[in-house]
Design a protein around this motif. Structure first.
Motif, PDB file in Angstrom:
ATOM      1  N   TYR A 100      -5.074   6.309  -0.924  1.00  9.77           N
ATOM      2  CA  TYR A 100      -4.293   5.088  -0.692  1.00  9.77           C
ATOM      3  C   TYR A 100      -4.403   4.185  -1.919  1.00  9.77           C
ATOM      4  CZ  TYR A 100      -3.468   6.333   4.147  1.00  9.77           C
ATOM      5  OH  TYR A 100      -3.038   6.966   5.290  1.00  9.77           O
ATOM      6  N   TRP A 136       0.856  -1.184   0.000  1.00  8.03           N
ATOM      7  CA  TRP A 136       0.000   0.000   0.000  1.00  8.03           C
ATOM      8  C   TRP A 136       0.895   1.239   0.000  1.00  8.03           C
ATOM      9  CZ3 TRP A 136      -5.252  -0.051  -0.476  1.00  8.03           C
ATOM     10  CH2 TRP A 136      -5.880  -1.281  -0.288  1.00  8.03           C
ATOM     11  N   ARG A 149       3.888  10.374  -3.790  1.00  6.87           N
ATOM     12  CA  ARG A 149       3.390   9.089  -3.315  1.00  6.87           C
ATOM     13  C   ARG A 149       4.459   8.447  -2.438  1.00  6.87           C
ATOM     14  NH1 ARG A 149       0.429   5.138  -7.543  1.00  6.87           N
ATOM     15  NH2 ARG A 149      -0.567   7.162  -7.885  1.00  6.87           N
ATOM     16  N   ARG A 185       0.516   5.760  -0.369  1.00  3.58           N
ATOM     17  CA  ARG A 185      -0.455   6.835  -0.219  1.00  3.58           C
ATOM     18  C   ARG A 185       0.101   8.128  -0.801  1.00  3.58           C
ATOM     19  NH1 ARG A 185      -0.364   8.010   6.357  1.00  3.58           N
ATOM     20  NH2 ARG A 185       1.471   9.370   6.366  1.00  3.58           N
TER      21      ARG A 185
END
Length: 115
Positions: A93, A36, A45, A38
């Motif tokens: 996300y 993951w 990012r 975000r």
């Protein structure tokens, strides 16, 4: 074409919890790493957490102790449980799965934490 579909984002108060899910629409051969990331407005990012097929996890300092990443190999799905959320966790996300031939990104799910 395999797509990653995320769900579970939303609006939550500071201190609350959210559980994000990401499922692949098809088979991904040779999955090595899932994760993951975000991206907050105006920022790059950044990595949140990753997990290898063997179950080795890696967490960014800012979520360590507050989040748990897991996966379901049979479903080609990766999950992120986030607790004790803070306003600074507000971001879009994105899930990520790296296969032996290709890497895939989800479309993103918005997480907003109110103070």
């Amino acid at each position: 074409q395999v797509q990653l579909v995320e769900s579970g984002g939303g609006l939550v108060q500071a201190g609350g919890s959210l559980s994000l899910s990401c499922a692949a629409s098809g088979s991904i051969f040779g999955i090595g790493v899932m994760g993951w990331y975000r991206q907050a407005p105006g920022k790059q990012r950044e990595l949140v957490a990753t997990i290898t097929r063997g179950g080795i996890t890696n967490y960014a300092v800012f979520v360590k102790g507050r989040s748990t990443i897991s996966f379901d190999n049979a479903k080609n799905a990766v999950y992120l449980q986030m607790n004790s959320l803070k306003p600074e966790d507000t971001a879009v996300y994105y899930c990520y799965i790296r296969g032996s031939a290709n890497s895939y990104w989800g479309q993103g799910t918005q997480v907003t934490v109110s103070s």
